[in-house]
Design a protein around this motif. Sequence first.
Motif, PDB file in Angstrom:
ATOM      1  N   GLN A 314     -18.520 -28.434 -32.945  1.00  0.00           N
ATOM      2  CA  GLN A 314     -19.467 -27.367 -33.302  1.00  0.00           C
ATOM      3  C   GLN A 314     -19.031 -26.113 -32.552  1.00  0.00           C
ATOM      4  O   GLN A 314     -19.402 -25.917 -31.394  1.00  0.00           O
ATOM      5  CB  GLN A 314     -20.882 -27.763 -32.846  1.00  0.00           C
ATOM      6  CG  GLN A 314     -21.348 -29.114 -33.310  1.00  0.00           C
ATOM      7  CD  GLN A 314     -22.048 -29.034 -34.656  1.00  0.00           C
ATOM      8  OE1 GLN A 314     -22.700 -28.046 -34.978  1.00  0.00           O
ATOM      9  NE2 GLN A 314     -21.880 -30.055 -35.466  1.00  0.00           N
ATOM     10  N   PRO A 315     -18.217 -25.260 -33.218  1.00  0.00           N
ATOM     11  CA  PRO A 315     -17.629 -24.101 -32.513  1.00  0.00           C
ATOM     12  C   PRO A 315     -18.677 -23.226 -31.805  1.00  0.00           C
ATOM     13  O   PRO A 315     -18.439 -22.757 -30.699  1.00  0.00           O
ATOM     14  CB  PRO A 315     -16.928 -23.310 -33.624  1.00  0.00           C
ATOM     15  CG  PRO A 315     -16.820 -24.238 -34.776  1.00  0.00           C
ATOM     16  CD  PRO A 315     -17.839 -25.302 -34.639  1.00  0.00           C
ATOM     17  N   ASP A 316     -19.840 -23.040 -32.424  1.00  0.00           N
ATOM     18  CA  ASP A 316     -20.835 -22.160 -31.802  1.00  0.00           C
ATOM     19  C   ASP A 316     -21.307 -22.718 -30.470  1.00  0.00           C
ATOM     20  O   ASP A 316     -21.406 -22.017 -29.474  1.00  0.00           O
ATOM     21  CB  ASP A 316     -22.097 -22.034 -32.684  1.00  0.00           C
ATOM     22  CG  ASP A 316     -21.754 -21.399 -33.990  1.00  0.00           C
ATOM     23  OD1 ASP A 316     -20.592 -20.940 -34.115  1.00  0.00           O
ATOM     24  OD2 ASP A 316     -22.628 -21.368 -34.872  1.00  0.00           O
ATOM     25  N   ARG A 317     -21.587 -24.008 -30.485  1.00  0.00           N
ATOM     26  CA  ARG A 317     -22.052 -24.688 -29.274  1.00  0.00           C
ATOM     27  C   ARG A 317     -20.984 -24.604 -28.170  1.00  0.00           C
ATOM     28  O   ARG A 317     -21.262 -24.296 -27.019  1.00  0.00           O
ATOM     29  CB  ARG A 317     -22.380 -26.139 -29.617  1.00  0.00           C
ATOM     30  CG  ARG A 317     -22.439 -27.099 -28.475  1.00  0.00           C
ATOM     31  CD  ARG A 317     -23.789 -27.104 -27.781  1.00  0.00           C
ATOM     32  NE  ARG A 317     -23.768 -28.037 -26.660  1.00  0.00           N
ATOM     33  CZ  ARG A 317     -24.375 -27.839 -25.508  1.00  0.00           C
ATOM     34  NH1 ARG A 317     -25.085 -26.751 -25.298  1.00  0.00           N
ATOM     35  NH2 ARG A 317     -24.298 -28.732 -24.548  1.00  0.00           N
ATOM     36  N   TRP A 318     -19.723 -24.855 -28.556  1.00  0.00           N
ATOM     37  CA  TRP A 318     -18.624 -24.827 -27.596  1.00  0.00           C
ATOM     38  C   TRP A 318     -18.481 -23.437 -26.980  1.00  0.00           C
ATOM     39  O   TRP A 318     -18.320 -23.286 -25.771  1.00  0.00           O
ATOM     40  CB  TRP A 318     -17.344 -25.306 -28.291  1.00  0.00           C
ATOM     41  CG  TRP A 318     -16.056 -25.042 -27.546  1.00  0.00           C
ATOM     42  CD1 TRP A 318     -14.959 -24.409 -28.031  1.00  0.00           C
ATOM     43  CD2 TRP A 318     -15.720 -25.427 -26.193  1.00  0.00           C
ATOM     44  NE1 TRP A 318     -13.965 -24.357 -27.076  1.00  0.00           N
ATOM     45  CE2 TRP A 318     -14.423 -24.978 -25.931  1.00  0.00           C
ATOM     46  CE3 TRP A 318     -16.411 -26.086 -25.186  1.00  0.00           C
ATOM     47  CZ2 TRP A 318     -13.785 -25.159 -24.718  1.00  0.00           C
ATOM     48  CZ3 TRP A 318     -15.767 -26.269 -23.958  1.00  0.00           C
ATOM     49  CH2 TRP A 318     -14.474 -25.818 -23.736  1.00  0.00           C
ATOM     50  N   GLU A 319     -18.587 -22.394 -27.786  1.00  0.00           N
ATOM     51  CA  GLU A 319     -18.517 -21.021 -27.289  1.00  0.00           C
ATOM     52  C   GLU A 319     -19.578 -20.771 -26.219  1.00  0.00           C
ATOM     53  O   GLU A 319     -19.304 -20.215 -25.156  1.00  0.00           O
ATOM     54  CB  GLU A 319     -18.771 -20.037 -28.458  1.00  0.00           C
ATOM     55  CG  GLU A 319     -17.511 -19.542 -29.139  1.00  0.00           C
ATOM     56  CD  GLU A 319     -16.544 -18.941 -28.137  1.00  0.00           C
ATOM     57  OE1 GLU A 319     -16.968 -18.052 -27.376  1.00  0.00           O
ATOM     58  OE2 GLU A 319     -15.371 -19.394 -28.088  1.00  0.00           O
ATOM     59  N   VAL A 320     -20.793 -21.208 -26.530  1.00  0.00           N
ATOM     60  CA  VAL A 320     -21.913 -20.975 -25.603  1.00  0.00           C
ATOM     61  C   VAL A 320     -21.671 -21.728 -24.286  1.00  0.00           C
ATOM     62  O   VAL A 320     -21.816 -21.179 -23.187  1.00  0.00           O
ATOM     63  CB  VAL A 320     -23.243 -21.451 -26.241  1.00  0.00           C
ATOM     64  CG1 VAL A 320     -24.383 -21.383 -25.234  1.00  0.00           C
ATOM     65  CG2 VAL A 320     -23.552 -20.622 -27.465  1.00  0.00           C
ATOM     66  N   ARG A 323     -18.756 -20.047 -22.298  1.00  0.00           N
ATOM     67  CA  ARG A 323     -19.121 -18.741 -21.723  1.00  0.00           C
ATOM     68  C   ARG A 323     -20.062 -18.944 -20.527  1.00  0.00           C
ATOM     69  O   ARG A 323     -19.855 -18.393 -19.447  1.00  0.00           O
ATOM     70  CB  ARG A 323     -19.790 -17.865 -22.788  1.00  0.00           C
ATOM     71  CG  ARG A 323     -19.330 -16.422 -22.665  1.00  0.00           C
ATOM     72  CD  ARG A 323     -19.910 -15.509 -23.741  1.00  0.00           C
ATOM     73  NE  ARG A 323     -19.880 -16.048 -25.091  1.00  0.00           N
ATOM     74  CZ  ARG A 323     -20.964 -16.243 -25.858  1.00  0.00           C
ATOM     75  NH1 ARG A 323     -22.166 -15.985 -25.402  1.00  0.00           N
ATOM     76  NH2 ARG A 323     -20.845 -16.716 -27.091  1.00  0.00           N
TER      77      ARG A 323
END
Length: 362
Positions: A314-320, A323
């Motif tokens: 889940q790219p969005d989750r990984w980004e969060v 960061r």
Amino acid sequence: MKKLTDIEQNWIKQFDRPLVISGPCSAESEEQLLKTASRIEKSYIQVFRAGIWKPRTKPNNFEGIGLEGLPWLQKVKAQTGMMIATEVAKSEHVKAALEHEIDILWIGARSTVNPFTVQEIADALEGTDKIVLVKNPIHPDLDLWIGALERLTGRGIEKLGVIHRGFSTYKKSKFRNQPNWQIALDFKNRYPNIPILCDPSHICGNREGIFEITQQAFNFEYNGLIVETHHDPDQAWSDAKQQIIPERLLEILKMIELRKHDNPENSEYQSELDRMRTEIDELDQNLLSILADRMRISQKVGELKRTHNIAIFQPDRWEVVLRGSKRAGVSLGLSEEFTEQIYKAIHQESVNIQNKIMGPSR
Ligand code: PEP
Ligand code: MN
């Protein structure tokens, strides 16, 4: 009231080797005590221990033989010449121990945490000159440990020592009680005059680790040990897994290397280094156990995703996550690159675990 730092501990000087206290976790029968005591090597082990009243985690376990066992300990003393020691947790215990010539009384880890209990014991001991050893409280609180000693000196009890038996944690680890050497060493630095003994039995909770913990304690120049021995450990009524036969204890004591004092400068450097390395080893162990916990949760997340047929990555989750972690890392003094590398490795492992759960067909 004398300050703890001002009390001279001459009682420990009566022993020409490091003080070793040993015997079973619990007194079970006269025969068991005499059998175990007869197999203990008196030139290495000066004091015989046995628990008469046992603080157990849950009710309906064996809670100690009680008063009946005290004459058995006296018999060990008469037959072997060893001093005798037991745990006290109430004023009645102290009274009974004093009536039965117990030489050394110790306060158990579950009692050290309770100021009322410690005060009750201190009050009951007033006017005696018994040796009293205080185990560390079950949780890592140095002040509580020191406070217990102050309650004793407040009642004129001055032959004191402490026992480092480790600290409990909710997390599973290779130890029954985490050693957290740092706390015991902080104690030792503040009160170099107070003898410190190590209890490898309750730190390890098993037989295998006893040698290593014992050696470590002597690397830190502890004054002695308290180790559980039983003539037939597998049949012991309490703490069976950690008790060893007296012959094994002797073997361990013969293998131990005592720190040499011939080069004090070097020895100071060596203890400082040992201390730091031990701290690093403990932290590394914790890191591994936290990572293992994390991966177990990743596995559960994978199972949940499978049930709901959701993609693993889940790219969005990984980004969060990435960061947030980099920011947290920087605020803790870690570089962004380092935090990123670690997180990538952790994330990759999570993905691998979840891929396995999803199976090749998905
Ligand atoms: C014991 O020495 O048997 C004992 C009960 O130890 P602790 O108080 O360290 O748990
Ligand atoms: Mn025990």
